[in-house]
Each structure stands twice: as structure tokens, then as C-alpha cells.
Enzyme design. Sequence first.
Site, PDB file in Angstrom:
ATOM      1  N   SER A 436       0.759  -1.187   0.225  1.00  0.00           N
ATOM      2  CA  SER A 436      -0.028  -0.149   0.139  1.00  0.00           C
ATOM      3  C   SER A 436       0.882   1.076   0.135  1.00  0.00           C
ATOM      4  O   SER A 436       1.745   1.041   0.837  1.00  0.00           O
ATOM      5  CB  SER A 436      -0.938   0.080   1.332  1.00  0.00           C
ATOM      6  OG  SER A 436      -1.632   1.099   1.061  1.00  0.00           O
ATOM      7  N   TYR A 439      -1.056   8.768   0.047  1.00  0.00           N
ATOM      8  CA  TYR A 439      -1.248   9.510  -0.963  1.00  0.00           C
ATOM      9  C   TYR A 439      -0.124  10.312  -1.816  1.00  0.00           C
ATOM     10  O   TYR A 439      -0.015  10.329  -2.821  1.00  0.00           O
ATOM     11  CB  TYR A 439      -2.537  10.281  -0.783  1.00  0.00           C
ATOM     12  CG  TYR A 439      -3.963   9.461  -0.983  1.00  0.00           C
ATOM     13  CD1 TYR A 439      -4.087   8.471   0.239  1.00  0.00           C
ATOM     14  CD2 TYR A 439      -4.527   9.362  -2.194  1.00  0.00           C
ATOM     15  CE1 TYR A 439      -5.037   7.457   0.071  1.00  0.00           C
ATOM     16  CE2 TYR A 439      -5.760   8.446  -2.353  1.00  0.00           C
ATOM     17  CZ  TYR A 439      -5.820   7.453  -1.317  1.00  0.00           C
ATOM     18  OH  TYR A 439      -6.820   6.665  -1.439  1.00  0.00           O
ATOM     19  N   PRO A 440       0.744  10.782  -0.780  1.00  0.00           N
ATOM     20  CA  PRO A 440       1.926  11.564  -1.181  1.00  0.00           C
ATOM     21  C   PRO A 440       2.629  10.699  -2.350  1.00  0.00           C
ATOM     22  O   PRO A 440       3.152  10.862  -3.519  1.00  0.00           O
ATOM     23  CB  PRO A 440       2.611  11.897  -0.141  1.00  0.00           C
ATOM     24  CG  PRO A 440       1.558  12.073   0.840  1.00  0.00           C
ATOM     25  CD  PRO A 440       0.830  11.124   0.664  1.00  0.00           C
ATOM     26  N   ARG A 442       1.346   8.206  -3.983  1.00  0.00           N
ATOM     27  CA  ARG A 442       0.843   7.817  -5.361  1.00  0.00           C
ATOM     28  C   ARG A 442       0.941   9.014  -6.318  1.00  0.00           C
ATOM     29  O   ARG A 442       0.754   8.723  -7.579  1.00  0.00           O
ATOM     30  CB  ARG A 442      -0.767   7.738  -4.888  1.00  0.00           C
ATOM     31  CG  ARG A 442      -0.849   6.578  -4.265  1.00  0.00           C
ATOM     32  CD  ARG A 442      -2.459   6.200  -3.867  1.00  0.00           C
ATOM     33  NE  ARG A 442      -2.761   5.090  -2.750  1.00  0.00           N
ATOM     34  CZ  ARG A 442      -3.671   4.720  -2.292  1.00  0.00           C
ATOM     35  NH1 ARG A 442      -4.867   4.891  -2.995  1.00  0.00           N
ATOM     36  NH2 ARG A 442      -3.629   3.818  -1.362  1.00  0.00           N
ATOM     37  N   GLU A 497     -13.085  -2.390   4.463  1.00  0.00           N
ATOM     38  CA  GLU A 497     -13.820  -1.993   3.685  1.00  0.00           C
ATOM     39  C   GLU A 497     -15.197  -2.553   3.730  1.00  0.00           C
ATOM     40  O   GLU A 497     -15.196  -4.008   3.824  1.00  0.00           O
ATOM     41  CB  GLU A 497     -13.505  -2.284   2.237  1.00  0.00           C
ATOM     42  CG  GLU A 497     -14.330  -1.809   1.038  1.00  0.00           C
ATOM     43  CD  GLU A 497     -13.462  -2.120  -0.395  1.00  0.00           C
ATOM     44  OE1 GLU A 497     -12.432  -2.423  -0.228  1.00  0.00           O
ATOM     45  OE2 GLU A 497     -14.126  -2.069  -1.343  1.00  0.00           O
TER      46      GLU A 497
HETATM   47  N1  LIG Z   1      -2.613  -5.468  -4.351  1.00  0.00           N
HETATM   48  C1  LIG Z   1      -2.814  -5.204  -3.090  1.00  0.00           C
HETATM   49  C2  LIG Z   1      -4.022  -4.510  -2.738  1.00  0.00           C
HETATM   50  C3  LIG Z   1      -4.457  -4.351  -1.152  1.00  0.00           C
HETATM   51  N2  LIG Z   1      -3.301  -4.529  -0.399  1.00  0.00           N
HETATM   52  C4  LIG Z   1      -3.848  -4.608   0.908  1.00  0.00           C
HETATM   53  C5  LIG Z   1      -3.041  -3.124   1.435  1.00  0.00           C
HETATM   54  C6  LIG Z   1      -4.242  -2.319   1.346  1.00  0.00           C
HETATM   55  O1  LIG Z   1      -3.909  -1.083   2.364  1.00  0.00           O
HETATM   56  C7  LIG Z   1      -5.345  -2.859   1.970  1.00  0.00           C
HETATM   57  C8  LIG Z   1      -6.648  -2.684   1.608  1.00  0.00           C
HETATM   58  O2  LIG Z   1      -6.876  -2.388   0.038  1.00  0.00           O
HETATM   59  P1  LIG Z   1      -7.308  -0.965  -0.551  1.00  0.00           P
HETATM   60  O3  LIG Z   1      -7.745  -1.580  -1.902  1.00  0.00           O
HETATM   61  O4  LIG Z   1      -8.472  -0.539   0.263  1.00  0.00           O
HETATM   62  O5  LIG Z   1      -6.117   0.066  -0.704  1.00  0.00           O
HETATM   63  P2  LIG Z   1      -5.749   1.022   0.459  1.00  0.00           P
HETATM   64  O6  LIG Z   1      -6.605   1.102   1.589  1.00  0.00           O
HETATM   65  O7  LIG Z   1      -4.341   0.829   0.579  1.00  0.00           O
HETATM   66  O8  LIG Z   1      -5.880   2.515  -0.407  1.00  0.00           O
HETATM   67  P3  LIG Z   1      -7.151   3.424  -0.794  1.00  0.00           P
HETATM   68  O9  LIG Z   1      -6.978   4.469   0.028  1.00  0.00           O
HETATM   69  O10 LIG Z   1      -7.147   3.441  -2.181  1.00  0.00           O
HETATM   70  O11 LIG Z   1      -8.307   2.439  -0.139  1.00  0.00           O
HETATM   71  O12 LIG Z   1      -5.143  -4.215   1.285  1.00  0.00           O
HETATM   72  C9  LIG Z   1      -2.442  -5.392  -0.644  1.00  0.00           C
HETATM   73  O13 LIG Z   1      -1.709  -5.782   0.253  1.00  0.00           O
HETATM   74  N3  LIG Z   1      -2.069  -5.566  -2.045  1.00  0.00           N
HETATM   75 MG   LIG Z   2     -10.471  -1.629   0.531  1.00  0.00          MG
END
Ligand SMILES: Nc1ccn([C@H]2C[C@H](O)[C@@H](COP(=O)(O)OP(=O)(O)OP(=O)(O)O)O2)c(=O)n1
Ligand SMILES: [Mg+2]
Length: 800
Positions: A436, A439-440, A442, A497
Site C-alpha cells: 500500500s 497519497y503523497p 501515489r 472496507e
Molecule cells: N494489491 C494489493 C491491494 C491491497 N493490499 C492491502 C493493502 C491495503 O492497504 C489493503 C486495503 O486495500 P485497498 O484497496 O483499500 O487500498 P488502500 O486502503 O491501501 O488504499 P485506498 O485509499 O485506495 O483504499 O489491502 C495489498 O496488500 N495488495
Molecule cells: Mg479496501
Amino acid sequence: MSFDSLSRSDNTTDSSKRSRCNSTSSNPWNNGQSSSHGSQKGKQKKARQKTLGVAWGANSRSSFQRSPFSDFGSYMDVKNRKLHNQFAAEAAGSSHGGSHTLKPIFHGVSIFVDGFTVPSSQDLRGYMLKYGGRFENYFSRRHVTHIICSNLPDSKVKNLRSFSGGLPVVKPQWIIDSIAANKLLSWVPYELNQVCDNQPKLSLFFALKNASATENASSYPVCIVDDVAETSLVCGKDEKYIEVSETIEQRSMSNERFEDDGRDGKMNNASVHCYAAPIESCRAEPTFMEAEQGTLFQEEVQDSPDEPCTSGSNHLLTKSNTGEVPRSLFRRKAPKGHSTLGDPNFVENYFRFSRLHFIGTWRQRYQKRYPNTPVEFKSTSAKNTASDDPHMTCIIHIDMDCFFVAVVIRDLPKLQDKPVAICHSDNPKGTAEISSANYPAREYGVEAGMFVKDAKALCPRLTILQYNFKAYEEVADQFYDILHKHCKKVQAVSCDEAFLDVTDSIEYDPQKFAKEIRKEIYETTRCTASVGIAGNMLMARLATRKAKPNGQCYISYEMVNNYLHDLPIKSLPGIGYVLEDKLKQCNISTCGQLQMIPKESLQKEFGLKTGEMLWNFSRGIDDRVVGSIRESKSIGAEVNWGVRFKDLKDSKQFLSNLCKEVSMRLQGNGVRGRKFTLKIKKRRKDAEEPAKYMGCGDCENLSHTMTVPAATNDVDVLHRIIMQIFGSFHIDAKEIRGVGLQVSKLENADASKQDGRNILKAWLSSASINWRAGDINSHYSEKTHRGILDLHCDLFLIIL
DNA sequence: ATCCTCCCCTAC
DNA sequence: TAAGGTAGGGGAGGAT
Ligand SMILES: Nc1ccn([C@H]2C[C@H](O)[C@@H](COP(=O)(O)OP(=O)(O)OP(=O)(O)O)O2)c(=O)n1
Ligand SMILES: [Mg+2]
Ligand SMILES: [Mg+2]
């Protein structure tokens, strides 16, 4: 799954040579098969699939075979060996003329063995001949008196019944028991349709196992009832809460965000312990260690694996079990490479560190925290009164922002606005994956799934932090505690989520509701969440994307079309790289363009359901109803990293460990299964070295299945079945790059303990003739029957 | 038609 | 070095 083709960055992938992607550089997916992305996709696709279909059709025939000779010499547990030796000794004795000591108890009995049996067909043959019976290689109604059968696929059972013409179909235990009793026992209690419960008693598995006992095939972990870790909702009272509203896409969409300023950077101590989740009975699901929290990667994390709590069979007992052999030591001893070759505990260690394993198994843990979520609301959609009107339905989707980063960064305020990602490795040339990115980060293009070297190339100043699975678990628990506190209808999607159906509390402003929930989540977890609000699950999810980070967004009914018109199709849930690519080749890249295609065309091209989904989703139509998680249909485990075998023995050893893992998960979930699938990743011919360190590279994905009539979760039976399937692959162990084991057709273990007989009886009688239906229960009282079955269970275990 | 197996695809 | 799992949906094609 062909991971290598997933790489989104532009460096070469394992399969890039074989299949060149003619489409935009953003989609190198080629699903690991031969070049299916040529420009004439239509015909080519069909041709390819046909070829594969035929190939597999041929192979699949082996998914159920006549019982082979038991060549699993390497697999023989102590009890097994004992029994075998016993018979071997007897056989030796008889060949020396001692045969007169053996009573011809099977005189007049002539068996035909159908299918995979335990013990093997060959062994049964031996027993029969030794004790005066006959063994028929081919079925003949004239000669055969009993059909012996322990496991048959569903279809075969029916077949068997039609051709058996009333001959008894009997479990092989009948023979074993008769030998043990030294007389011919009645076969009635051994009828296949009675012996539904051929599993070892569950209690066998609950025998206490000394924590320091060495692991062996016949000892089982205990399920310790641990005290539940209270998910105390720690509220950071000093946190500020500011909201900023902004308008998105015209008036009817609003996006609000929180901002938090200063927080005291109280460092969590980096003590290592098990995360404790509520445990009611047996938890087979893995636990995760806490990685060095709040430290940058450079500081050594090597010692943390000493910590005791792992997923393995020998760790379920106690949280204070000090692993006799510190894992870190272990590791230094085996520096040759991080593969199955160097580490006999590979499966266990691997899962402890796998992020995908963590998120993949989270659901099971959640289900234990919230068992039997309000039973009703799954089907309430039918009798919904207010929410019958789709215009009235109000769905909230909520998702934590960059979850893995956010949790770890809570106590590192200095990194708050800097690019940060979670990854096992900080090696700027490494192929570890970004889990993960905040946002910076990204902004630089850093994304989940990317190799760390690519992330570093995009953003050299990227800070890498370590995983903290324990903290993720805790925050997820807090997150869901809050959701459940405020809403009855919660559908968990993942650890960060969920969907909420707030239709029934519509009098309460959803925006306000969302704001409050987000506020509470932030104050409790010091992590932010974003919310999407809309009339259905699809639009709510899309709204969340718009709202991120740390915002909320409402898409009104009227705004749906407006919002979708220019939305890239890839944004629709359900459209991944493959569908995106296929559609792109039809010059479709936005939902607006997708709307132009008639439903019939889409269905013709992509199939009935997929076509309809595309048609519906491109219009913002989504019929799904927010509901609780249903009980799982399958349970499995796979490893596709670090898998390297030098010979068959290696691979069987590994498979055996995987069986233990899966068996434990089945037991931990209180289920048994009837359908067993073994998946093997086989290095593709001429495949190059995997792009990813210890990766599986470019592979063929093979899978074979066996379905048996009686559900099991016993490790020995599972092992036996899996070895049977494995044999049908005829694969060179050196070519194996991944192994997976999946169990489906699940049944509740308790129910099958109590009612299994009836269930199976019902199933059988519904599917077959009712011969002898009358005497099934008349001869045996419930208790007697139970006792007999239990005896069988024990014998069954021993025989194995 | 409906089932089953062997895949592929998708999401987190 | 590095930890590319898990589960559900669904399609193609064959068996019944
Ligand atoms: N290819 C991936 C996708 C997700 N995750 C894990 C890390 C994430 O933090 C978590 C949650 O997935 P999200 O899709 O919700 O992504 P994030 O929470 O990190 O970012 P966002 O702010 O877009 O929800 O699952 C992971 O290990 N590998
Ligand atoms: Mg998620
Ligand atoms: Mg998230």
C-alpha cells in the site's frame, strides 16, 4: 494466475517475450497463456480456449481413477506402518505353510472393488485371498457377492447403484473388522449409505498436545480458548476534527474531507506478540506477528521472527510458547535461498509474512467475530416495504484510506506528508511488492502491487515501512465494531472496507450519518476512512473512489448518468485488465461508449452473465443487495512463491504440510468437504527465470479434482486423497513452481456428526433405489450405531 | 436443460 | 533478496 503478466510497470515480465501486447502500455496482461492478445482476438481466443479445453478434457479423466497400487511408500504414518507390518508378518507366516492358522472367514465372499479405497484395492485383494475369499478384477453379477467401495464421485454412486442390481455396496472396513474379529461380520452396518461418518471423532483432535511436543503427523493441535482481546476503543480526545466541504461534479455530489493536524507521536513499543482475536473454539487460522513497528526498514527486523505465535499446527496452543528453535536462527542456518528447499517449515513461515494471506484469511476471522450476523436481512429484500422503491434505497460504502500505511504511520507524524509505502524490502533493486502506498507516494505513481524497485525508480525518496499485521487486525476490529454499532446491515468486503444499507434509517441524513461514523473511526483508530453514498452498491463504491482520500461523496440518482458518461470502464468493479483490454480493442474505454453496445452483443461476446453485468454497470444499474457474508463454499491454501523441489520426495513433503494446513483450517471452521482440488503451477517450457525473486514465473496452471461421497476434514484422509490426485499429474517435481489445495462441497462438521447419517441417507435415497431402506435403522439403535461408527472411525485412522 | 471439471478473471 | 493468498463468479465444453 500468472503474476508475472500482472506487472504494471514497464520492465520486462516473464512472459513478455512470448506474448507481446499490442495494446497500450498500460496493460501488459496476457493471462500467462500463449499470445492471446493478437489483434484478431476473437477467433484467436476461441482457438486457444478450445485447445486448452481439449487438453484438459483428456487430463481430467484421471480425476477419478480406479484405485491404484498404493505407491505412497513415503507416506505412511506410524499406525499405518504398524498395520502393514502386521499383515506383512502374517503374510510371511502364511507363505511358510502357516495358512492353516488363518480361518477362511471370507469363504463364499467374492468382492469387486470399485474406485479409490482405503486400504487399497491391492491390499484388499491380499486380505481376501488370505482369508479364503475371492477377488474379482471385473464386475460380474454372477461371481461378485459384494462391491467394496469407500469413495466414489457422485455420478459414480448412481451408476454403481444401477448396475449393482441389489448387491451390497460395502465399505472396506467390513473386511478389516472381520479380520480383526476373525469371523465374517454382517456387512449391513458397513453399507456405503450408512457409513457417512467415516471420519475420526472430532474429540481425537482435541487431545491436549504438549506445547513442546515435536510436530508429527499424528499429533494435533489443541484449540485453546484464549481470552478475548478486548477491542478497546481508544479515543484520542485531543485530535482535532475539521471538515471541509467541497462540491464535486455539480451540486448533487458533495465531497467532504477531514483533516487532522498535530497528533502526539507516541511511539508504540515494538514488542512482539501475537495479535489476539476472539477465539471461541478452535482457531486454525493463522496469526500474524507484529513487525517492527515504527522503524524504518533499515533497522534489523531479522530478530522478530523469534516471536512465538504463528499459524502453524504447533503454535495454536499457547501464546507464550517460546519456539524452541528461534526462527531467526533457523533462517541464518539456511541462507541458500528462501525456498521450500531450505526450510522444512516453509508453509508456516511463509504465511506468517504474507500480506495476501493476511487479507485473504481476514474474512474467516471476521466471521468468527460476527457469527450469524442478523440472520434475517439477507432475504429481507423480498419483504422490504420502504426499500422496495429503488429510488429510496440508500447504500453507503466505506473504505479506509491507504490502510496498511495509515495504520503504521499513525505514530510517525513526521512522515505524514511524505511518500510512504509498506513493503517487505527496501532494496532499490528488489522485487518485493508494494502493499500500500500513501497519497503523497501515489502522486509519484507508486501503486500497490508494484515492485519496490519500480516504486523507488518513480520516487527515490519513498520511505518503506514494515507490515504490522497485528495492528491491522486491531484497527479492522475497531472499524467493524463501529459499523455494527451504527448499522444493522453491514456487509464486509475486506478488512478495510464495507457496505452499509441505511435505507431503513433514511430519515436520518446519510451524509450526516457518514460524517459521524468517519469521525468516530478517526477518533478511535487515528486512521481516516472515506465514504461513498448512492442508491446501490455499485454507485456507492464508485462514489468512494471519488471521495478519497479522507472524504465522502454522494451520487444522487439524477447524477448517475452524468457521472458514468466519461468514466473509464476500468473503474467499474468487475472490469479488470483482461476485460479492459478486450473492450479497448473494440474501441470502448468509457462507460458512455459501453452503453452504446446492445446487451445481446455483449452477452454474445462475453457470456450471458458477464455481458449483462457490463450492460448494467455501464448504466449504473446494480441489483445486488447488501447482505451478510454467507458461509464459505470452499477453503483452501496455496503457495506460489519460493516453491522449488529437487525431487518427488520434496514435493510430497511440501504437499503433506499443505494438507495439514488445510485440514486445520477446515477443522477450525467446523466444516468438512467432499470435493478436493489440487492445483499445480508448472514452469512453462522455455520460460525464463522469473522476473520476481523466488517467484513462480511463467507457468501452466494445472488442476485436478476428486469428489468423494463422504465429507472429511481429517488430515490423513485428506493427505491420502491429495496424494492420489498428485499421482495423476505425472509431473517432474523440478518443474513445480506453485501448489494449491482447495476443498469445497463443504458440510458443517457438527451437523454431520449428529445428523450426517440422515443427511447422507436422504441424499442417497433421493438419488437411488431404496434397497434395504427398511433395515437401515431397524437393526441398530442410535447408540449402537454410533458406537459402531466410532469404532470404524478409530479403525479408519489406524488403517491409514 | 443441467450438471461437472478445468480453467480464467476479479477484488482486496 | 522475500514471503505472488483466498474465494467467488463465471465461461467453455463435455457427459448425461
Ligand atoms: N494489491 C494489493 C491491494 C491491497 N493490499 C492491502 C493493502 C491495503 O492497504 C489493503 C486495503 O486495500 P485497498 O484497496 O483499500 O487500498 P488502500 O486502503 O491501501 O488504499 P485506498 O485509499 O485506495 O483504499 O489491502 C495489498 O496488500 N495488495
Ligand atoms: Mg479496501
Ligand atoms: Mg482502503
